[in-house]
Scaffold this motif. Structure first.
Motif, PDB file in Angstrom:
ATOM      1  N   SER A 149       0.828 -12.383  -5.420  1.00  0.00           N
ATOM      2  CA  SER A 149       0.213 -13.122  -6.521  1.00  0.00           C
ATOM      3  C   SER A 149      -1.303 -13.005  -6.481  1.00  0.00           C
ATOM      4  N   SER A 150      -1.885 -13.251  -5.315  1.00  0.00           N
ATOM      5  CA  SER A 150      -3.344 -13.201  -5.204  1.00  0.00           C
ATOM      6  C   SER A 150      -3.867 -11.788  -5.429  1.00  0.00           C
ATOM      7  N   ALA A 151      -3.151 -10.779  -4.912  1.00  0.00           N
ATOM      8  CA  ALA A 151      -3.597  -9.397  -5.092  1.00  0.00           C
ATOM      9  C   ALA A 151      -3.575  -8.986  -6.560  1.00  0.00           C
ATOM     10  N   MET A 152      -2.543  -9.393  -7.281  1.00  0.00           N
ATOM     11  CA  MET A 152      -2.422  -8.997  -8.682  1.00  0.00           C
ATOM     12  C   MET A 152      -3.393  -9.772  -9.563  1.00  0.00           C
ATOM     13  N   LEU A 153      -3.532 -11.066  -9.335  1.00  0.00           N
ATOM     14  CA  LEU A 153      -4.431 -11.866 -10.159  1.00  0.00           C
ATOM     15  C   LEU A 153      -5.892 -11.484  -9.940  1.00  0.00           C
ATOM     16  N   ALA A 154      -6.203 -11.004  -8.765  1.00  0.00           N
ATOM     17  CA  ALA A 154      -7.589 -10.649  -8.456  1.00  0.00           C
ATOM     18  C   ALA A 154      -7.959  -9.245  -8.914  1.00  0.00           C
ATOM     19  N   ALA A 155      -7.010  -8.495  -9.446  1.00  0.00           N
ATOM     20  CA  ALA A 155      -7.254  -7.091  -9.797  1.00  0.00           C
ATOM     21  C   ALA A 155      -8.490  -6.877 -10.668  1.00  0.00           C
ATOM     22  N   PRO A 156      -8.714  -7.643 -11.752  1.00  0.00           N
ATOM     23  CA  PRO A 156      -9.898  -7.375 -12.594  1.00  0.00           C
ATOM     24  C   PRO A 156     -11.224  -7.563 -11.868  1.00  0.00           C
ATOM     25  N   PHE A 157     -11.221  -8.312 -10.793  1.00  0.00           N
ATOM     26  CA  PHE A 157     -12.467  -8.617 -10.096  1.00  0.00           C
ATOM     27  C   PHE A 157     -12.727  -7.709  -8.898  1.00  0.00           C
ATOM     28  N   VAL A 158     -11.678  -7.122  -8.345  1.00  0.00           N
ATOM     29  CA  VAL A 158     -11.869  -6.387  -7.091  1.00  0.00           C
ATOM     30  C   VAL A 158     -11.376  -4.940  -7.145  1.00  0.00           C
ATOM     31  N   TYR A 159     -10.790  -4.522  -8.268  1.00  0.00           N
ATOM     32  CA  TYR A 159     -10.153  -3.205  -8.276  1.00  0.00           C
ATOM     33  C   TYR A 159     -11.129  -2.067  -7.981  1.00  0.00           C
ATOM     34  N   ASP A 160     -12.421  -2.238  -8.369  1.00  0.00           N
ATOM     35  CA  ASP A 160     -13.388  -1.164  -8.158  1.00  0.00           C
ATOM     36  C   ASP A 160     -14.392  -1.487  -7.057  1.00  0.00           C
ATOM     37  N   HIS A 161     -14.093  -2.527  -6.301  1.00  0.00           N
ATOM     38  CA  HIS A 161     -15.000  -2.914  -5.222  1.00  0.00           C
ATOM     39  C   HIS A 161     -14.776  -1.997  -4.025  1.00  0.00           C
ATOM     40  N   PRO A 162     -15.838  -1.464  -3.430  1.00  0.00           N
ATOM     41  CA  PRO A 162     -15.666  -0.514  -2.326  1.00  0.00           C
ATOM     42  C   PRO A 162     -15.042  -1.124  -1.082  1.00  0.00           C
ATOM     43  N   ARG A 163     -15.073  -2.450  -0.982  1.00  0.00           N
ATOM     44  CA  ARG A 163     -14.500  -3.102   0.195  1.00  0.00           C
ATOM     45  C   ARG A 163     -13.353  -4.026  -0.201  1.00  0.00           C
ATOM     46  N   THR A 164     -12.580  -3.581  -1.159  1.00  0.00           N
ATOM     47  CA  THR A 164     -11.502  -4.413  -1.676  1.00  0.00           C
ATOM     48  C   THR A 164     -10.550  -4.834  -0.569  1.00  0.00           C
ATOM     49  N   GLY A 165     -10.036  -3.874   0.184  1.00  0.00           N
ATOM     50  CA  GLY A 165      -9.094  -4.188   1.242  1.00  0.00           C
ATOM     51  C   GLY A 165      -7.678  -4.388   0.751  1.00  0.00           C
ATOM     52  N   VAL A 166      -7.455  -4.360  -0.561  1.00  0.00           N
ATOM     53  CA  VAL A 166      -6.110  -4.469  -1.123  1.00  0.00           C
ATOM     54  C   VAL A 166      -5.653  -3.078  -1.469  1.00  0.00           C
ATOM     55  N   ASN A 167      -4.649  -2.591  -0.804  1.00  0.00           N
ATOM     56  CA  ASN A 167      -4.271  -1.197  -0.949  1.00  0.00           C
ATOM     57  C   ASN A 167      -2.756  -1.082  -0.863  1.00  0.00           C
ATOM     58  N   LEU A 168      -2.095  -1.241  -1.985  1.00  0.00           N
ATOM     59  CA  LEU A 168      -0.647  -1.208  -2.011  1.00  0.00           C
ATOM     60  C   LEU A 168      -0.101   0.088  -2.578  1.00  0.00           C
ATOM     61  N   ALA A 169      -0.970   1.055  -2.810  1.00  0.00           N
ATOM     62  CA  ALA A 169      -0.517   2.351  -3.280  1.00  0.00           C
ATOM     63  C   ALA A 169      -0.136   3.224  -2.087  1.00  0.00           C
ATOM     64  N   PHE A 170       0.503   4.355  -2.364  1.00  0.00           N
ATOM     65  CA  PHE A 170       0.977   5.227  -1.310  1.00  0.00           C
ATOM     66  C   PHE A 170       0.384   6.622  -1.478  1.00  0.00           C
ATOM     67  N   GLY A 171       0.245   7.332  -0.379  1.00  0.00           N
ATOM     68  CA  GLY A 171      -0.229   8.710  -0.439  1.00  0.00           C
ATOM     69  C   GLY A 171      -1.712   8.813  -0.177  1.00  0.00           C
ATOM     70  N   GLU A 172      -2.200  10.028  -0.095  1.00  0.00           N
ATOM     71  CA  GLU A 172      -3.603  10.260   0.201  1.00  0.00           C
ATOM     72  C   GLU A 172      -4.518   9.718  -0.894  1.00  0.00           C
ATOM     73  N   ASP A 173      -4.059   9.762  -2.152  1.00  0.00           N
ATOM     74  CA  ASP A 173      -4.886   9.279  -3.259  1.00  0.00           C
ATOM     75  C   ASP A 173      -5.107   7.777  -3.203  1.00  0.00           C
ATOM     76  N   ALA A 174      -4.282   7.099  -2.411  1.00  0.00           N
ATOM     77  CA  ALA A 174      -4.387   5.636  -2.345  1.00  0.00           C
ATOM     78  C   ALA A 174      -5.542   5.190  -1.471  1.00  0.00           C
ATOM     79  N   ILE A 175      -6.062   6.093  -0.620  1.00  0.00           N
ATOM     80  CA  ILE A 175      -7.112   5.714   0.306  1.00  0.00           C
ATOM     81  C   ILE A 175      -8.368   5.325  -0.472  1.00  0.00           C
ATOM     82  N   GLY A 176      -8.867   4.117  -0.223  1.00  0.00           N
ATOM     83  CA  GLY A 176     -10.060   3.638  -0.905  1.00  0.00           C
ATOM     84  C   GLY A 176      -9.814   3.209  -2.330  1.00  0.00           C
ATOM     85  N   SER A 177      -8.556   3.079  -2.731  1.00  0.00           N
ATOM     86  CA  SER A 177      -8.236   2.699  -4.107  1.00  0.00           C
ATOM     87  C   SER A 177      -7.479   1.378  -4.125  1.00  0.00           C
TER      88      SER A 177
END
Length: 227
Positions: A149-177
């Motif tokens: 819940s917190s990860a999804m609701l916070a998406a508009p505020f942290v999705y492009d932050h370099p230190r987001t720390g929320v990383n639920l994607a998979f694969g090499e492209d997910a690193i830092g995203s």
């Protein structure tokens, strides 16, 4: 409950005080269950292991008596937080320390006999041991619901932050995203869509957690009875 009432109840979950009392009920289930489980298993093990000596029997009696007290506490917590009325074990309800603990006399021995022959005593043992399992399930459910819940609701505020720390994607492209599964969130519209999905997830989660609290409360009533 008719369909209109069910729909209203679903969307009203975040605005009801009972929802947050249910969340508190689930939140304390694991620490209480852990204390109950450790206390009973250690006490019972010592009591049975030392039963060949004069020390073991008092330990076993004290452990079983403490278990009924724990079940009584659980009945009060259930009634107060969930609104589902549960009765305390009958041994506690009928117990009078002035008459049954005093020595010499038969009051003490009669109370010990009633303790070990009362159905509510063994229902208390089952409740105390199973509370640990319910607590573990509650802890996992609360943790997963809060994290997503917190990860999804916070998406508009942290999705492009370099230190987001929320990383639920998979694969090499997910690193830092910032992403969910194969979907990487890298634009405002996508982040807003994730937040909207998070709001829906919150509604579903709260209703599921409410149901889980009711199941636990009804289970307690099933074992101990209702006032």
């Amino acid at each position: 409950m008719d369909s209109d009432g069910a729909v209203y109840g679903f969307f009203a979950a975040p605005f009801r005080l009972q929802t947050y009392k249910n969340l508190l009920y689930l939140g304390i289930a694991f620490p209480l269950g852990l204390v109950y489980f450790v206390g009973f298993t250690v006490g019972a093990s010592l009591g049975v292991g030392l039963s060949i000596t004069i020390v073991g029997v008092p330990i076993l009696v004290a452990t079983v008596a403490a278990t009924t007290v724990a079940a009584g506490l659980e009945a009060h917590i259930t009634s107060y937080l969930t609104g589902v009325e549960a009765s305390v074990p009958s041994f506690l309800d009928e117990f009078d320390a002035r008459e049954e603990v005093s020595l010499p006399g038969n009051g003490f021995f009669d109370s010990v006999k009633r303790l070990f022959t009362s159905r509510s005593t063994w229902a208390s043992v089952v409740l105390v041991l199973s509370k640990f399992c319910f607590g573990a399930v509650s802890f996992v459910a609360l943790t997963v619901a809060a994290a997503f819940s917190s990860a999804m609701l916070a998406a508009p505020f942290v999705y492009d932050h370099p230190r987001t720390g929320v990383n639920l994607a998979f694969g090499e492209d997910a690193i830092g995203s910032y992403g969910f599964g194969p979907w990487t969130v890298d634009a405002v519209p996508e982040a807003i869509a994730v937040a909207v999905g998070g709001a829906v997830f919150v509604l579903i989660s709260l209703n599921v957690l409410n149901a889980l609290a009711r199941v636990q409360a009804r289970y307690t009533v099933g074992l101990l009875g209702s006032d």
